[in-house]
Design a protein around this motif. Structure first.
Motif, mmCIF file in Angstrom:
data_model
loop_
_atom_site.group_PDB
_atom_site.id
_atom_site.type_symbol
_atom_site.label_atom_id
_atom_site.label_comp_id
_atom_site.label_asym_id
_atom_site.label_seq_id
_atom_site.Cartn_x
_atom_site.Cartn_y
_atom_site.Cartn_z
ATOM 1 N N THR A 4 -1.423 7.554 -3.950
ATOM 2 C CA THR A 4 -2.467 7.258 -2.963
ATOM 3 C C THR A 4 -2.527 5.769 -2.708
ATOM 4 O O THR A 4 -2.537 4.975 -3.651
ATOM 5 C CB THR A 4 -3.843 7.744 -3.454
ATOM 6 O OG1 THR A 4 -3.791 9.136 -3.723
ATOM 7 C CG2 THR A 4 -4.907 7.481 -2.404
ATOM 8 N N GLY A 15 -4.931 3.245 -0.379
ATOM 9 C CA GLY A 15 -6.082 3.151 0.510
ATOM 10 C C GLY A 15 -6.530 1.718 0.675
ATOM 11 O O GLY A 15 -6.502 0.933 -0.274
ATOM 12 N N ARG A 53 -6.133 5.330 4.803
ATOM 13 C CA ARG A 53 -5.779 6.005 3.556
ATOM 14 C C ARG A 53 -4.545 6.874 3.770
ATOM 15 O O ARG A 53 -4.440 7.601 4.754
ATOM 16 C CB ARG A 53 -6.937 6.873 3.072
ATOM 17 C CG ARG A 53 -6.859 7.281 1.609
ATOM 18 C CD ARG A 53 -8.200 7.845 1.164
ATOM 19 N NE ARG A 53 -8.257 8.042 -0.271
ATOM 20 C CZ ARG A 53 -7.987 9.211 -0.867
ATOM 21 N NH1 ARG A 53 -7.633 10.249 -0.128
ATOM 22 N NH2 ARG A 53 -8.055 9.321 -2.169
ATOM 23 N N GLN A 105 -2.118 9.509 1.403
ATOM 24 C CA GLN A 105 -1.920 10.218 0.142
ATOM 25 C C GLN A 105 -0.752 11.163 0.316
ATOM 26 O O GLN A 105 -0.673 11.895 1.314
ATOM 27 C CB GLN A 105 -3.188 10.995 -0.223
ATOM 28 C CG GLN A 105 -3.200 11.545 -1.643
ATOM 29 C CD GLN A 105 -4.538 12.168 -1.975
ATOM 30 O OE1 GLN A 105 -4.954 13.133 -1.335
ATOM 31 N NE2 GLN A 105 -5.221 11.622 -2.965
#
Length: 889
Positions: free
Chosen positions: A475, A477, A508, A510
């Motif tokens: 991830t 962000g 973001r 992911q």
């Protein structure tokens, strides 16, 4: 060579040096008498020259310049000039000895020599007896830095400081020794060794009270908040003796009497008896006096408020037991800036310069009569309101949150509210927001206010890595909570991004081998800049790929088969004034497109086709927690949301009752055949029924229709100091308009675990309930096509929790607090199965760390007392560890 004896002897402090100088003076007197040379008192000369001897590290010309003496100037010997020079040099504390000599006299010219002995310079410090990480703090606190001149006062002050420091921490036997030694690596340098022997902490073995009859020993011991005697079970309050805490507790003991009517109570003596090096006994002798009661309480000088209004706020009735502490709090409660007391009553309504003093006017037997004498002063208005310290945040972002405006009537309540609003922004250190009252003018009735701010980091980066959803999840962000959109094309504003207008921009990404999530969010809290109307825009894209296992058992991704969600939402939220201005009403409109391409993993009822969701959400919230948004001390946060879609079934013209019957029939037959049937005809029928079932399910959910109601409430109660109790209650329900369509397979509730949605695909709500695995309290169902047990989410849930929080530090660089919790909750398939008392319980402890650059981090250790929703699970779930990354406060 002749010494200027008067000044030299006067400034010599070493007794050996003094003896030698007296001997030299005697010899000089004898010699000068033999040569018939006299040195007349106060004779005037011309300074013919000045040399400096004894220097090791200083430049001769620098010292000569500092003396202020110049060749050719008139000088009186002996006289004030020489005395002043020597005193001036001594005041520098750079020299251990200063002597002034004359070397020769030629006519009216005199030649002088200044002989000095430099103090040694500190080259290094070694500290023994403390932990390595504490050494730097000791050096900084005592200013034992390289290059420091070593003096007797430096050594003595350092020794006293350290011994007092450790005595305050309970080490009453602490000893500190300091030694110096020549350091040959430098010129006139010495190294220093500081040896600290803290010894054991001195504990309080027993506390003995004498003279008390009205209050028990137990009651008096309880009033000593920070001074406790040793007990095996006491681990939350140490029994060490700290003098400052003890003196403060003695005042609390007197207050304990004052709260119960004994206003004359006093401490006659307090002593401690040394038992051994580790233990002492405390002996406190009190004189209680008589018990008193409140008599008449009259108000004098009040014109703004009536006696009745003031009596209601004071809340003390005639005949009540005298309570000096309560009386003081009702006059002015210093512990609560927004307390319900008489001082705040006046100051919240413009009377800054008012003063209120309770005076005992008479005492008849055991009854005390009071006058509350009030000087109201002139009504006060705000003249200038300024802010300082907002180096990054633009002024208009700060001023629009203030409840104080020039020309307004002064109100302490408005100042307290302004501090809360500034703290809730997250751009400033909430612990360092200081409203300075400046330029008060009682005659004009005006005052200025300056809000002193300290900028805190408002941008965050999120980097995560972990395993879940079939593989490694990464991830990235970026969140900028003080963004400035108008400067996005201004190259000079990038530091590293345009900042200062209070907007939020969040990006973001992911991803893992099996899924990808992209999202972009933008928020403007003051749309148009005039009123607190928040505008929000969100774009998202989610992709989930079908997977299988290869011969080695590894996950293999099929990029041609999968599931995706494309979504957009926009909303407006307005702060309203009724019922009070803590309320916000929000509206949002969102659209999601769900697309399936040969994807059926049990999460949904069909594997090919698409679904559309167009929904409207109405939210009503009240948020008053604060003043620190990271660690609220008081207040509450309530939120009710209702999400609706249009009732498409009313005008689609479909016979959903027949579709539901066909689905039930196909489902029953699929369960009857089963996916593992060996009959060729049944296998063909199974495939045909599976395709038909997916077609019917897609038809049923082509246009999603549902309503979703959620409630969440948080209360923050300050118990003692900064020990805070957070009480939480949550409830959610997902319903349908048409029973033949039933509940949608999206937007459901998944309960259990850390509460983090690692890869939420379908608008689901992830509900935290620690002590259990993620989503493990979510009901199961059997997929008729695969035959597998799948967690398909609950349509109703409730949850309750209690959380005790205590801050370890609330510094801008890192806010850290510890917590313990009790939680209970559960999720259910439908309302008929719902039982609000059938809850899964857990308890545990944890810690949270908030760093401006990374957001909220933490870890929890929770114990589940019940079994989870896994079929066949029995007994308590046991211990679970939860890592918290980026969770909301």
């Amino acid at each position: 060579m002749e010494k200027l004896a008067n000044n030299s002897i006067k400034e010599t402090k070493n007794p050996i040096q003094l003896f030698l100088k007296l001997l030299l003076l005697l010899l000089f007197t004898t010699q000068s008498f033999a040569q018939e040379t006299s040195f007349e008192d106060g004779k005037k000369y011309i300074l013919g020259g000045l040399t400096v001897t004894g220097l090791q590290s200083y430049n001769e010309q620098t010292v000569v310049t500092y003396t202020g003496l110049r060749v050719g100037q008139p000088i009186t010997i002996p006289g004030d000039e020489i005395s002043a020079v020597i005193k001036k040099l001594w005041s520098l504390e750079l020299f251990s000895n200063v002597d002034m000599f004359y070397t020769k006299i030629e006519g009216d010219k005199i030649f002088l020599e200044l002989n000095i002995t430099e103090r040694p310079t500190l080259s290094k410090v070694t500290v023994f007896g403390v932990k390595k990480r504490k050494v730097e703090d000791i050096i900084n606190d005592t200013d034992l830095k390289k290059g420091k001149k070593i003096t007797e006062s430096l050594i003595a002050n350092t020794k006293n400081y350290l011994q007092n420091k450790y005595k305050k921490q309970g080490y009453l036997n602490a000893k500190v020794t300091i030694a110096t030694a020549a350091d040959t690596t430098g010129t006139n340098t010495q190294s220093m060794v500081v040896n600290v022997k803290k010894g054991d902490k001195v504990k309080i073995r027993d506390i003995v009270f004498e003279g008390n009859e009205k209050l028990s020993d137990k009651r008096l011991a309880k009033s000593l908040k920070n001074t406790k005697k040793k007990k095996l079970y006491r681990f939350w309050k140490k029994s060490k003796y700290i003098e400052d805490d003890y003196k403060e507790d003695l005042s609390s003991l007197v207050d304990a009497y004052a709260e119960r009517g004994y206003r004359d109570a006093r401490i006659l003596s307090d002593t401690f008896v040394k038992v051994n090096d580790k233990n002492i006994d405390l002996k406190i002798t009190v004189e209680e006096g008589d018990k008193y009661y409140f008599g008449d309480i009259n108000f004098v000088g009040n014109s703004v408020y009536t006696d009745r209004q003031l009596s209601q706020v004071l809340g003390i009735r005639k005949g009540a037991t005298y309570n000096g502490v309560l009386l003081k709090e009702r006059i002015a409660d210093d512990s609560k800036p927004d307390g319900q007391d008489l001082t705040n009553l006046y100051q919240n309504n413009g009377y800054l310069f008012s003063s209120i003093n309770p005076v005992e006017v008479s005492a008849v037997n055991d009854t005390i009569n009071f006058e509350i004498r009030i000087i109201e002063g002139k009504e006060t208005f705000l003249n200038h309101v300024t802010v300082t310290g907002n180096d990054k945040t633009n002024d208009h972002v700060v001023f629009r949150e203030l409840r104080t405006r020039p020309g307004q009537r002064y109100s302490k309540d408005n100042i307290v509210r302004s501090i809360r609003e500034l703290g809730q922004l997250g751009f400033f250190d909430a612990e360092q927001i200081v409203p300075d009252i400046i330029n008060p003018d009682p005659n004009a009735g005006t005052v200025d206010i300056n809000y002193s701010l300290v900028e805190a980091g408002s941008s965050q980066i999120e980097l995560q890595g972990g395993f879940g959803g079939g593989g490694f999840i990464g991830t990235l962000g970026l969140s900028f909570s003080n963004f400035s959109l108008k400067n996005i094309f201004n190259g000079e504003a990038y530091k590293p991004v345009p900042m200062g207008d209070g907007q939020t921009m969040a990006l973001r990404l992911q991803a893992s081998r099996t899924f990808r999530v992209y999202s972009l969010n933008f928020s403007e809290p003051w749309l148009g800049g005039k009123k607190p109307v928040r505008f929000n825009l969100s774009l998202s894209r989610t992709q989930q790929f079908a997977t299988s296992f290869d011969d080695r058992g590894r996950i293999d991704r099929d990029p041609d088969r999968g599931f995706s969600i494309t979504g957009i939402s926009t909303g407006l939220a307005k702060r309203v004034q009724w019922p009070d201005d803590y309320f916000t009403i929000s509206h949002s409109l969102s659209y999601q497109l769900y697309q399936f391409d040969d994807f059926n993993n049990g999460l949904f009822n069909f594997g090919n086709g698409s679904s559309n969701s167009l929904s409207y959400t109405l939210g009503i919230s009240r948020s008053s927690q604060g003043p620190n948004r990271i660690f609220p001390l008081s207040g509450s946060n309530f939120e009710v949301t209702a999400k609706f879609t249009p009732p498409y079934s009313l005008f689609r013209g479909k016979d959903f009752k027949q579709i539901r019957e066909d689905i039930d029939e196909a489902t029953d037959r699929l369960f009857e055949i089963g996916p593992n049937s060996t009959s060729p005809s049944e296998q063909i029928e199974f495939v045909e029924l599976s395709d038909e079932l997916e077609r019917l399910e897609e038809e049923r959910f082509k246009l999603l229709e549902f309503y979703k109601i959620k409630f969440k409430g948080d209360w923050y109660t300050q118990l003692v100091g900064k020990l805070v109790l957070r009480t939480n209650a949550e409830l959610g329900f997902l319903g349908s308009y048409n029973n033949d369509i039933g509940d949608v397979p999206f937007e459901r509730f998944f309960v259990g675990g850390d509460g983090l949605g690692n890869f939420t695909l379908d608008g689901r709500d992830i509900i935290q309930l620690r002590g259990y695995e993620n989503s493990s309290l979510t009901p199961f169902s059997t997929n008729p096509i695969t035959g597998n047990q799948e967690r398909d989410g609950g349509t109703i849930y409730n949850k309750f929790s209690l959380e005790l929080r205590y801050p370890l530090t609330l510094k801008p660089s890192a806010s850290i607090y510890a917590l313990s919790f009790l939680e209970a909750g559960n999720a259910f398939n439908n309302f008929n199965e719902y039982n609000p008392f059938e809850l899964k319980r857990s308890a545990g402890v944890g810690i949270r760390i908030f760093m401006p650059a990374f957001g909220l981090l933490g870890i929890d250790f929770g114990y589940g007392f019940d079994s989870d929703a896994t079929p066949g699970a029995v007994g308590p779930n046991g211990w679970e560890t939860h890592f918290i990354i980026g969770q909301q406060f």
